[in-house]
Design an enzyme around this catalytic site. Structure first.
Site, mmCIF file in Angstrom:
data_model
loop_
_atom_site.group_PDB
_atom_site.id
_atom_site.type_symbol
_atom_site.label_atom_id
_atom_site.label_comp_id
_atom_site.label_asym_id
_atom_site.label_seq_id
_atom_site.Cartn_x
_atom_site.Cartn_y
_atom_site.Cartn_z
ATOM 1 N N ASP A 1 0.844 -1.198 0.000
ATOM 2 C CA ASP A 1 0.000 0.000 0.000
ATOM 3 C C ASP A 1 0.885 1.255 0.000
ATOM 4 O O ASP A 1 0.657 2.199 -0.764
ATOM 5 C CB ASP A 1 -0.901 -0.030 1.243
ATOM 6 C CG ASP A 1 -2.121 0.878 1.128
ATOM 7 O OD1 ASP A 1 -2.496 1.262 0.002
ATOM 8 O OD2 ASP A 1 -2.691 1.212 2.172
ATOM 9 N N HIS B 1 -6.890 -1.435 -8.359
ATOM 10 C CA HIS B 1 -7.261 -2.289 -7.213
ATOM 11 C C HIS B 1 -8.788 -2.376 -7.090
ATOM 12 O O HIS B 1 -9.366 -3.458 -7.019
ATOM 13 C CB HIS B 1 -6.671 -1.716 -5.928
ATOM 14 C CG HIS B 1 -7.351 -2.177 -4.670
ATOM 15 N ND1 HIS B 1 -8.575 -1.681 -4.250
ATOM 16 C CD2 HIS B 1 -6.999 -3.099 -3.751
ATOM 17 C CE1 HIS B 1 -8.935 -2.293 -3.135
ATOM 18 N NE2 HIS B 1 -7.990 -3.147 -2.805
ATOM 19 N N HIS C 1 -4.622 2.426 -6.939
ATOM 20 C CA HIS C 1 -5.851 2.176 -6.177
ATOM 21 C C HIS C 1 -7.060 2.006 -7.102
ATOM 22 O O HIS C 1 -7.951 1.207 -6.813
ATOM 23 C CB HIS C 1 -6.103 3.292 -5.161
ATOM 24 C CG HIS C 1 -5.334 3.101 -3.889
ATOM 25 N ND1 HIS C 1 -4.010 3.457 -3.769
ATOM 26 C CD2 HIS C 1 -5.681 2.555 -2.694
ATOM 27 C CE1 HIS C 1 -3.589 3.144 -2.541
ATOM 28 N NE2 HIS C 1 -4.581 2.598 -1.872
ATOM 29 N N HIS D 1 -5.767 -5.700 0.908
ATOM 30 C CA HIS D 1 -5.770 -4.433 0.170
ATOM 31 C C HIS D 1 -4.382 -4.108 -0.418
ATOM 32 O O HIS D 1 -4.238 -3.904 -1.623
ATOM 33 C CB HIS D 1 -6.221 -3.315 1.122
ATOM 34 C CG HIS D 1 -6.087 -1.942 0.579
ATOM 35 N ND1 HIS D 1 -6.994 -1.394 -0.292
ATOM 36 C CD2 HIS D 1 -5.129 -0.994 0.773
ATOM 37 C CE1 HIS D 1 -6.604 -0.154 -0.605
ATOM 38 N NE2 HIS D 1 -5.482 0.103 0.029
HETATM 39 ZN ZN LIG Z 1 -4.503 2.004 0.139
#
Ligand SMILES: [Zn+2]
Length: 367
Positions: A172, A260, A257, A274
């Protein structure tokens, strides 16, 4: 946009055994507290924290977190907080417990203390909270209007968690600087208040996040796998929690993101964290923005060394169909998607092609 804006938590404190100091940090915020505790720590850590609060003159009522940051769970916490007259909400646990605490505090009008027990997300420092359905499906983001008053990070607690959480947090955090750069180049708004231009401070923090990962990430992962608390682990806990949180909120996220989020339309990806999906999203972002090959190689080798996904097959999508990839491209292009903050023109086809190409490059084959 002529105004630049910066925001962050009022205090960030990190070190081994820090959680024992909870009373010292909570007392100035309010004499009555609502304590939301992740179920895993209900029997172990809760009594110690309650005792520390009592000793500091804080009257606390505790709730065992239900596991999902849903409307129902938030409403339950708000009701308990109001009934107790809580001036401060303390959340202890993973990202979802902390998000529930932040949103509940926002509704009650209380101050916020976050105590993360893993370093897998940047939720502890951010002013944003994510709401899910009771079944765990993403619903929406709530802007809580303020960052936590205190972020209390006990590194001894965090290094006891499985190292996969720390690696996922690095996935992340890896997106932070690349996505900050997308936003600077496309002149997008950050997530402070209604959105400002990024400040020099925000961008410098995002860059420091990247430099810390490259310098200490591998050494921290090796130490954390053995439960050892080294200076590299401390640096990575700070990069994952503080630097990544400030960097993304003050600069913005983009296609790592966005991709994602789009990949979650395919069920096999639901089994990954995540940060693991975001790590693969970083490789896709670099292809989408056509960055120099050295940048792709640096990110690829970093992810490989930490066991983070670099290929579609690593996310359970080894035999994904062209139709499914087209769906991912369409999902990424939806209005409001963060993918739009890249400084390049986009189509659903281009996004899908870049995802497949990033995966092929990671395979070492021809793209
Ligand atoms: Zn994130």
């Amino acid at each position: 946009m002529t105004q630049r804006g910066y925001g962050g938590p009022l205090r960030y404190v990190q070190g081994p055994g820090t959680v024992a100091d909870i009373g010292r940090y909570a007392a100035p915020l309010g004499s009555r507290a609502l304590l939301i505790v992740d179920g895993f720590f209900w029997d172990t850590l809760r009594p110690e924290i309650e005792a520390a609060l009592t000793q500091a003159g804080v009257s606390a009522v505790s709730l065992r977190f239900g596991g999902e940051s849903s409307e129902t769970e938030i409403a339950r916490c708000v009701a308990a907080g109001r009934e107790h007259g809580a001036g401060v909400v303390i959340g202890l646990g993973g990202g979802k417990a902390l998000d529930t605490g932040k949103i509940a505090a926002f509704h009650i009008g209380a101050r916020i203390v976050t105590v993360p027990t893993i370093a897998s997300t940047d939720s502890p420092t951010s002013s944003l909270g994510v709401v899910y359905s009771p079944e765990g499906v993403y619903d929406r983001v709530v802007r809580c209007g303020r960052n936590p008053d205190v972020v209390l990070v006990d590194s001894e607690l965090i290094v006891q968690a499985p190292a996969r959480f720390l690696a996922s947090g690095m996935g992340d955090a890896l997106s932070t600087w690349y996505e900050a750069r997308s936003n600077i180049e496309s002149r997008s708004r950050n997530y402070i208040g209604e959105g400002y231009a990024a400040s020099i401070g925000g961008y410098a923090i995002a860059r420091a996040c990247h430099d810390t990962l490259m310098r200490d990430g591998r050494a921290a992962f090796a130490a954390a796998k053995a439960g050892r608390l080294t200076p590299a682990v401390e640096n990575i806990i700070e990069a994952n929690t503080l630097l990544s949180g400030l960097g993304f909120e003050n600069c913005g996220v983009s296609a790592a993101h966005g991709i994602h989020d789009a990949l979650t339309v395919l069920e096999p990806t639901h089994h990954f964290f995540h940060g693991e999906k975001v790590a693969f999203g970083v490789l896709c972002l670099l292809v989408l923005e056509n960055r120099p090959p050295e940048e792709f190689a640096e990110a690829l080798s970093f992810c490989r060394d930490l066991g983070l996904p670099t290929k579609l097959a690593d996310l359970g999508l080894g035999d994904v169909s062209a139709t499914d990839m087209a769906r991912v491209g369409e999902a990424a292009m939806l209005p409001g998607s963060v993918v739009h903050s890249v400084p390049v023109d986009l189509t659903a086809r281009k996004i899908a092609d870049c995802i497949v190409t990033a995966s092929a490059l990671a395979e070492g084959g021809s793209a």
